[in-house]
Design a protein around this motif. Structure first.
Motif, PDB file in Angstrom:
ATOM      1  N   ASP A   1       1.004  -1.087   0.023  1.00 58.97           N
ATOM      2  CA  ASP A   1       0.095   0.042   0.181  1.00 58.97           C
ATOM      3  C   ASP A   1       1.000   1.138   0.008  1.00 58.97           C
ATOM      4  OD1 ASP A   1      -2.502   1.722  -0.011  1.00 58.97           O
ATOM      5  OD2 ASP A   1      -1.986   1.670   2.425  1.00 58.97           O
ATOM      6  N   LYS A   2       1.454   1.651   0.978  1.00 62.62           N
ATOM      7  CA  LYS A   2       2.214   2.876   1.214  1.00 62.62           C
ATOM      8  C   LYS A   2       3.889   2.488   1.696  1.00 62.62           C
ATOM      9  CE  LYS A   2      -1.167   5.739   2.000  1.00 62.62           C
ATOM     10  NZ  LYS A   2      -2.057   5.647   1.125  1.00 62.62           N
TER      11      LYS A   2
ATOM     12  N   HIS B   1      15.642   3.851   7.893  1.00 64.21           N
ATOM     13  CA  HIS B   1      14.686   3.175   8.479  1.00 64.21           C
ATOM     14  C   HIS B   1      13.608   3.540   7.420  1.00 64.21           C
ATOM     15  CE1 HIS B   1      16.084   2.035  12.087  1.00 64.21           C
ATOM     16  NE2 HIS B   1      17.086   3.111  12.110  1.00 64.21           N
ATOM     17  N   GLY B   2      12.408   2.445   7.403  1.00 70.73           N
ATOM     18  CA  GLY B   2      11.561   2.868   6.553  1.00 70.73           C
ATOM     19  C   GLY B   2      10.104   2.099   7.048  1.00 70.73           C
ATOM     20  N   TYR B   3       9.162   2.015   6.232  1.00 74.43           N
ATOM     21  CA  TYR B   3       7.832   1.505   6.624  1.00 74.43           C
ATOM     22  C   TYR B   3       6.966   1.164   5.297  1.00 74.43           C
ATOM     23  CZ  TYR B   3       2.971   1.288   7.945  1.00 74.43           C
ATOM     24  OH  TYR B   3       1.844   0.788   7.945  1.00 74.43           O
TER      25      TYR B   3
ATOM     26  N   HIS C   1       4.403  -5.314  -5.660  1.00 78.11           N
ATOM     27  CA  HIS C   1       4.369  -6.493  -4.770  1.00 78.11           C
ATOM     28  C   HIS C   1       5.628  -7.362  -4.315  1.00 78.11           C
ATOM     29  CE1 HIS C   1       3.568  -8.253  -8.671  1.00 78.11           C
ATOM     30  NE2 HIS C   1       4.064  -9.600  -8.200  1.00 78.11           N
ATOM     31  N   SER C   2       5.868  -8.216  -3.522  1.00 82.04           N
ATOM     32  CA  SER C   2       6.833  -9.298  -3.332  1.00 82.04           C
ATOM     33  C   SER C   2       6.211 -10.714  -3.391  1.00 82.04           C
ATOM     34  CB  SER C   2       7.295  -8.910  -2.112  1.00 82.04           C
ATOM     35  OG  SER C   2       8.378  -7.886  -2.301  1.00 82.04           O
ATOM     36  N   LEU C   3       6.869 -11.504  -3.921  1.00 81.13           N
ATOM     37  CA  LEU C   3       6.442 -12.798  -3.888  1.00 81.13           C
ATOM     38  C   LEU C   3       7.413 -13.685  -2.909  1.00 81.13           C
ATOM     39  CD1 LEU C   3       6.004 -13.689  -7.656  1.00 81.13           C
ATOM     40  CD2 LEU C   3       4.376 -13.247  -5.904  1.00 81.13           C
ATOM     41  N   PHE C   4       6.709 -14.582  -2.033  1.00 76.78           N
ATOM     42  CA  PHE C   4       7.577 -15.321  -1.041  1.00 76.78           C
ATOM     43  C   PHE C   4       7.213 -16.815  -1.293  1.00 76.78           C
ATOM     44  CE2 PHE C   4       7.362 -11.158   0.990  1.00 76.78           C
ATOM     45  CZ  PHE C   4       8.593 -11.176   1.562  1.00 76.78           C
ATOM     46  N   ARG C   5       8.069 -17.590  -1.417  1.00 78.01           N
ATOM     47  CA  ARG C   5       7.930 -19.145  -1.174  1.00 78.01           C
ATOM     48  C   ARG C   5       8.586 -19.785   0.008  1.00 78.01           C
ATOM     49  NH1 ARG C   5       7.916 -22.082  -6.631  1.00 78.01           N
ATOM     50  NH2 ARG C   5       6.077 -21.260  -6.459  1.00 78.01           N
ATOM     51  N   TYR C   6       7.850 -20.524   0.403  1.00 79.90           N
ATOM     52  CA  TYR C   6       8.333 -20.764   2.082  1.00 79.90           C
ATOM     53  C   TYR C   6       8.326 -22.374   1.742  1.00 79.90           C
ATOM     54  CZ  TYR C   6       7.022 -16.201   3.652  1.00 79.90           C
ATOM     55  OH  TYR C   6       6.956 -14.925   3.941  1.00 79.90           O
ATOM     56  N   TYR C   7       9.301 -23.049   2.594  1.00 78.11           N
ATOM     57  CA  TYR C   7       9.708 -24.166   2.973  1.00 78.11           C
ATOM     58  C   TYR C   7       9.808 -24.726   4.276  1.00 78.11           C
ATOM     59  CZ  TYR C   7      10.997 -23.936  -1.893  1.00 78.11           C
ATOM     60  OH  TYR C   7      10.978 -23.540  -3.442  1.00 78.11           O
ATOM     61  N   ALA C   8       9.292 -25.854   4.544  1.00 80.89           N
ATOM     62  CA  ALA C   8       9.328 -26.558   5.979  1.00 80.89           C
ATOM     63  C   ALA C   8      10.614 -27.300   6.021  1.00 80.89           C
ATOM     64  CB  ALA C   8       8.222 -27.398   6.348  1.00 80.89           C
TER      65      ALA C   8
END
Length: 161
Positions: free
Chosen positions: A21-22, A36-38, A152-159
């Motif tokens: 969003d921002k 620093h950022g947000y 946007h960002s894309l994340f792929r998660y692994y157990a």
């Protein structure tokens, strides 16, 4: 499959697409220090995969990155996932982004984007998140032209099993 009990193995569990969003950069707190950022989570972010499906709750959180003087970005994101069954799951995602990077095998990648999420999930079908080490890889996809998808960002998660 190896018989080595110390061998690291992983299974893909889900992906997250975070629409932003921002974005604000607040600068350094002290002269010569890191910036620093947000970056807030926007609408329409999704969660999909073999072990978890749903969405991010719109505007439920943000990343508070620190851009160090060595150009490494320290991620510190907090937000809520709403699973398809309605369960609310808190995620805190810590990580590093930097680049470019030369891998030991000679491969060059444009950036290193890795994270370690921690979860607070209700007992039941999502309880595995509370006791599983998960690592993620990410890729930033900024909106560069009017025809591009939103920032946007894309994340792929692994157990880690």
């Amino acid at each position: 499959m190896t018989d080595d009990p110390l061998a690291l193995r992983s299974d893909h569990v889900f992906d997250i697409r975070i629409n932003f969003d921002k974005r604000w950069a607040t600068g350094a707190i002290h002269a010569g220090g890191p910036n620093h950022g947000y970056t807030s989570v926007g609408e329409g972010s999704t969660v999909s995969g073999p072990r978890l499906n749903g969405k991010l709750v719109d505007y439920s959180g943000a990343d508070w990155p620190v851009v160090r003087t060595d150009k490494v970005v320290e991620l510190n994101a907090h937000y809520m996932i709403e699973a398809d069954d309605g369960a609310l799951i808190y995620i805190r995602n810590l990580g590093y982004v930097h680049g470019p990077l030369d891998l030991p095998d000679g491969t060059k990648i444009s950036s290193y984007f890795r994270c370690t999420p921690y979860f607070r999930a209700p007992d039941g079908p999502h309880g595995w998140l509370n006791r599983t080490v998960i690592v993620g890889v990410g890729q930033r996809r900024p909106k560069l032209t009017p025809d591009d998808a939103p920032d946007h960002s894309l994340f792929r998660y692994y157990a880690i099993i």
